[in-house]
Design a protein around this motif. Structure first.
Motif, mmCIF file in Angstrom:
data_model
loop_
_atom_site.group_PDB
_atom_site.id
_atom_site.type_symbol
_atom_site.label_atom_id
_atom_site.label_comp_id
_atom_site.label_asym_id
_atom_site.label_seq_id
_atom_site.Cartn_x
_atom_site.Cartn_y
_atom_site.Cartn_z
ATOM 1 N N LEU A 1 0.737 -1.161 -0.006
ATOM 2 C CA LEU A 1 0.063 0.069 -0.012
ATOM 3 C C LEU A 1 0.934 1.242 -0.164
ATOM 4 C CD1 LEU A 1 -2.606 -1.005 2.667
ATOM 5 C CD2 LEU A 1 -2.905 -1.064 0.095
ATOM 6 N N VAL A 2 0.601 2.204 -0.808
ATOM 7 C CA VAL A 2 1.552 3.372 -0.915
ATOM 8 C C VAL A 2 0.416 4.615 -0.669
ATOM 9 C CG1 VAL A 2 3.006 4.598 -2.573
ATOM 10 C CG2 VAL A 2 3.083 1.974 -2.621
ATOM 11 N N TRP A 3 1.217 5.671 -0.213
ATOM 12 C CA TRP A 3 0.612 6.940 -0.073
ATOM 13 C C TRP A 3 1.559 7.811 -0.489
ATOM 14 C CZ3 TRP A 3 0.076 3.203 3.532
ATOM 15 C CH2 TRP A 3 -1.070 2.901 4.318
ATOM 16 N N GLY A 4 1.191 8.750 -1.217
ATOM 17 C CA GLY A 4 2.008 9.731 -2.002
ATOM 18 C C GLY A 4 1.854 10.232 -3.245
ATOM 19 N N SER A 5 2.964 10.948 -3.912
ATOM 20 C CA SER A 5 2.653 11.320 -5.078
ATOM 21 C C SER A 5 2.970 10.440 -6.401
ATOM 22 C CB SER A 5 3.912 12.640 -5.498
ATOM 23 O OG SER A 5 4.978 12.028 -5.382
ATOM 24 N N SER A 6 3.204 9.248 -6.188
ATOM 25 C CA SER A 6 3.658 8.250 -7.033
ATOM 26 C C SER A 6 2.255 7.162 -7.456
ATOM 27 C CB SER A 6 4.629 7.221 -6.872
ATOM 28 O OG SER A 6 4.119 6.382 -6.004
ATOM 29 N N LYS B 1 -2.528 7.582 -7.488
ATOM 30 C CA LYS B 1 -3.404 8.477 -7.776
ATOM 31 C C LYS B 1 -4.505 8.181 -6.524
ATOM 32 C CE LYS B 1 -3.832 8.034 -12.928
ATOM 33 N NZ LYS B 1 -4.643 7.636 -13.800
ATOM 34 N N HIS B 2 -4.640 7.123 -5.852
ATOM 35 C CA HIS B 2 -5.590 7.003 -4.894
ATOM 36 C C HIS B 2 -4.682 6.959 -3.514
ATOM 37 C CE1 HIS B 2 -8.502 6.164 -7.760
ATOM 38 N NE2 HIS B 2 -7.595 5.194 -8.268
ATOM 39 N N GLN B 3 -5.110 7.323 -2.469
ATOM 40 C CA GLN B 3 -4.414 7.389 -1.266
ATOM 41 C C GLN B 3 -5.165 6.361 -0.253
ATOM 42 O OE1 GLN B 3 -1.544 8.995 -1.164
ATOM 43 N NE2 GLN B 3 -2.099 9.749 -3.211
ATOM 44 N N PRO B 4 -4.833 5.225 0.216
ATOM 45 C CA PRO B 4 -3.615 4.592 -0.358
ATOM 46 C C PRO B 4 -3.765 3.967 -1.585
ATOM 47 C CG PRO B 4 -4.341 3.110 1.284
ATOM 48 C CD PRO B 4 -5.298 4.360 1.484
ATOM 49 N N GLN B 5 -2.731 3.271 -2.441
ATOM 50 C CA GLN B 5 -2.985 2.614 -3.693
ATOM 51 C C GLN B 5 -2.614 1.214 -3.638
ATOM 52 O OE1 GLN B 5 -3.231 4.733 -7.295
ATOM 53 N NE2 GLN B 5 -2.097 2.973 -8.389
ATOM 54 N N ARG B 6 -2.869 0.228 -3.891
ATOM 55 C CA ARG B 6 -2.409 -1.175 -3.900
ATOM 56 C C ARG B 6 -1.325 -1.305 -5.017
ATOM 57 N NH1 ARG B 6 -5.807 -6.668 -2.836
ATOM 58 N NH2 ARG B 6 -4.095 -8.147 -3.797
ATOM 59 N N GLU C 1 9.587 10.753 -0.616
ATOM 60 C CA GLU C 1 8.603 10.818 0.276
ATOM 61 C C GLU C 1 7.459 10.156 0.409
ATOM 62 O OE1 GLU C 1 9.527 14.414 2.800
ATOM 63 O OE2 GLU C 1 9.359 15.488 1.045
ATOM 64 N N ASP C 2 7.274 9.065 -0.549
ATOM 65 C CA ASP C 2 6.356 8.135 -0.570
ATOM 66 C C ASP C 2 6.136 7.461 0.809
ATOM 67 O OD1 ASP C 2 5.268 8.972 -3.131
ATOM 68 O OD2 ASP C 2 5.833 6.897 -4.083
ATOM 69 N N VAL C 3 5.057 6.871 1.143
ATOM 70 C CA VAL C 3 4.868 6.005 2.240
ATOM 71 C C VAL C 3 4.527 4.700 1.957
ATOM 72 C CG1 VAL C 3 3.608 5.772 4.514
ATOM 73 C CG2 VAL C 3 4.253 8.217 4.123
ATOM 74 N N VAL C 4 5.322 3.595 2.507
ATOM 75 C CA VAL C 4 4.877 2.282 1.970
ATOM 76 C C VAL C 4 4.507 1.524 3.159
ATOM 77 C CG1 VAL C 4 5.974 0.269 0.959
ATOM 78 C CG2 VAL C 4 6.520 2.455 0.092
ATOM 79 N N GLN C 5 3.531 0.678 3.099
ATOM 80 C CA GLN C 5 3.206 -0.487 4.043
ATOM 81 C C GLN C 5 3.246 -1.679 3.074
ATOM 82 O OE1 GLN C 5 -0.074 -0.022 6.368
ATOM 83 N NE2 GLN C 5 -0.609 -2.259 6.097
ATOM 84 N N ILE C 6 4.339 -2.624 3.386
ATOM 85 C CA ILE C 6 4.182 -3.868 2.692
ATOM 86 C C ILE C 6 3.291 -5.040 3.309
ATOM 87 C CG2 ILE C 6 5.828 -5.920 2.174
ATOM 88 C CD1 ILE C 6 8.127 -3.905 2.230
ATOM 89 N N VAL C 7 2.685 -5.831 2.358
ATOM 90 C CA VAL C 7 1.900 -6.977 2.931
ATOM 91 C C VAL C 7 2.349 -8.127 2.333
ATOM 92 C CG1 VAL C 7 -0.270 -7.963 2.394
ATOM 93 C CG2 VAL C 7 -0.264 -5.446 2.703
ATOM 94 N N LYS C 8 2.760 -9.110 3.297
ATOM 95 C CA LYS C 8 3.522 -10.367 2.945
ATOM 96 C C LYS C 8 2.540 -11.482 2.505
ATOM 97 C CE LYS C 8 7.664 -9.178 5.902
ATOM 98 N NZ LYS C 8 8.189 -9.840 6.796
ATOM 99 N N LYS C 9 2.858 -12.503 2.064
ATOM 100 C CA LYS C 9 2.099 -13.599 1.604
ATOM 101 C C LYS C 9 1.954 -14.534 2.787
ATOM 102 C CE LYS C 9 4.331 -14.245 -2.757
ATOM 103 N NZ LYS C 9 5.527 -15.256 -3.608
ATOM 104 N N VAL C 10 0.702 -14.849 2.996
ATOM 105 C CA VAL C 10 0.508 -15.872 4.342
ATOM 106 C C VAL C 10 1.301 -16.882 4.180
ATOM 107 C CG1 VAL C 10 -1.547 -16.686 5.702
ATOM 108 C CG2 VAL C 10 -1.867 -14.513 4.347
#
Length: 367
Positions: free
Chosen positions: A336-341, A343-348, A358-367
């Motif tokens: 999930l990314v928030w920032g100028s890269s 269009k949507h906040q956040p975007q998958r 200065e993007d913000v990133v949250q990584i989702v790992k495989k279960v």
């Protein structure tokens, strides 16, 4: 080695005597190719020598590396001491620094390694002094600071540029936009996409034959020179951004300072008085082209204190994961990314997504 240096001097003298015109262009192209080959011999000896030499092999650390290059006694050591708080011996006599002195600064969350290199002398590119080792370390840098005495900047700037050029370092330049492909047969095929003022098929063949290349496709996408073609054939040039630091501005007038500010890629400073360091650091950041990416653990606020720093040409989601840890990409599901890269906040996004500063990133790992 002395024989090679004599041949270099003889070719340089012949080039200086030769008038530059259409009739001599082919001969000059041949001389330039021979000169490039001889310089390569000087700078990369076939036996002995080993590494860069005692005191030069500094381990690379941090997000970027900056080398201070200049003549002796221009203020490189004072600048390192002031910027990094590292003691680099400072004295009012020449050749104080005899080895590479490392330092480190943190700026905008990035850790940047600084290297105070020994003063180079004219003829360094041809093996004089310890110039070969000094410039070899400069080739490993992300950015070069050429430190100049503001009272004699242009003469020193020209000499240092010539020394670095002779070592295959191209300052503030992009690699030549020339297509070059060797092939098994079919001779030399030259394609020009724009009119050429220097190169033609005969000159290209002459240069290639000096390298024993008799079958190749060459595409000139702009008005190229013989030097550009030789750089592509050699294939070992380092294209490094450079800032010229005009030191000791406390010794000149305001009017002279206004003139200096108009010189491209220049920052006037006083290392001793710490003048204009804000401008220097801002320009340094601009030339390094670094990007800060902030991490956001699930259910928590982003960590704005410890950004992950990436190069602007290697800033995909996969590059980000690899900078964190090599194993993360194997467990990566999406981010999930928030920032100028986005269009949507956040975007998958997937691993090929290109991040912005200065993007913000949250990584989702495989279960």
């Amino acid at each position: 080695m002395s024989g090679v240096l004599e041949r270099i001097a003889a070719i340089e003298a012949e080039m200086a005597r030769t008038q530059r015109n259409k009739a001599t262009a082919q001969h000059l192209g041949l001389l330039k190719a021979r000169l490039a080959k001889l310089r390569r011999e000087v700078l990369t000896p076939k036996s002995g020598g080993g590494g860069p030499g005692e005191g030069f092999d500094v381990a690379k650390t941090g997000d970027a590396r900056i080398g201070f290059v200049g003549f002796p006694s221009v203020g490189k050591s004072t600048l390192l001491t002031t910027l990094a708080g590292v003691y680099s011996e400072v004295a009012a006599y020449e050749f104080t620094t005899l080895t590479t002195v490392p330092g480190c600064i943190r700026y905008k969350g990035a850790k940047i390694q600084l290297l105070d290199l020994p003063g180079i002398i004219e003829g360094a590119k041809d093996g004089k002094g310890r110039g070969r080792q000094v410039i070899a370390v400069a080739r490993t840098c992300s950015l070069i600071f050429i430190v100049l005495d503001v009272l004699k900047p242009l003469q020193h700037k020209k000499i240092i540029q010539r020394e670095l050029e002779g070592f295959g370092i191209r300052l503030n330049k992009q690699p030549p936009n020339i297509g070059f492909r060797r092939k098994e047969k079919g001779g030399v095929n030259l394609q020009t996409l724009v009119p050429q003022s220097e190169l033609d098929l005969d000159i290209v063949k002459t240069i290639l034959s000096e390298y024993r290349i008799h079958n190749a496709d060459v595409t000139l996408r702009y008005d190229a020179t013989a030097d550009d073609l030789i750089d592509i054939i050699e294939g070992n040039r380092a294209y490094i951004p450079c800032i010229y630091l005009l030191n000791k501005i406390d010794q000149i007038s305001i009017e002279e300072l206004d003139v200096i500010y108009k010189i491209p890629h220049c920052v006037p400073i006083s290392a001793h008085h710490k003048w204009n360091f804000d401008d220097l650091l801002e320009k340094m950041w601009q030339y390094l082209k670094l990007m800060r990416i902030y991490t956001k653990p699930k259910g928590q606020l982003p960590d704005y204190n410890s950004p992950v720093v990436l190069q602007s040409d290697r800033c995909t989601m996969e590059d980000f994961c690899n900078k964190l840890h090599r194993t993360i990409i194997k467990e990566f599901k999406y981010a999930l990314v928030w920032g100028s890269s986005v269009k949507h906040q956040p975007q998958r996004v997937g691993k090929d997504h290109v991040l912005n500063d200065e993007d913000v990133v949250q990584i989702v790992k495989k279960v």
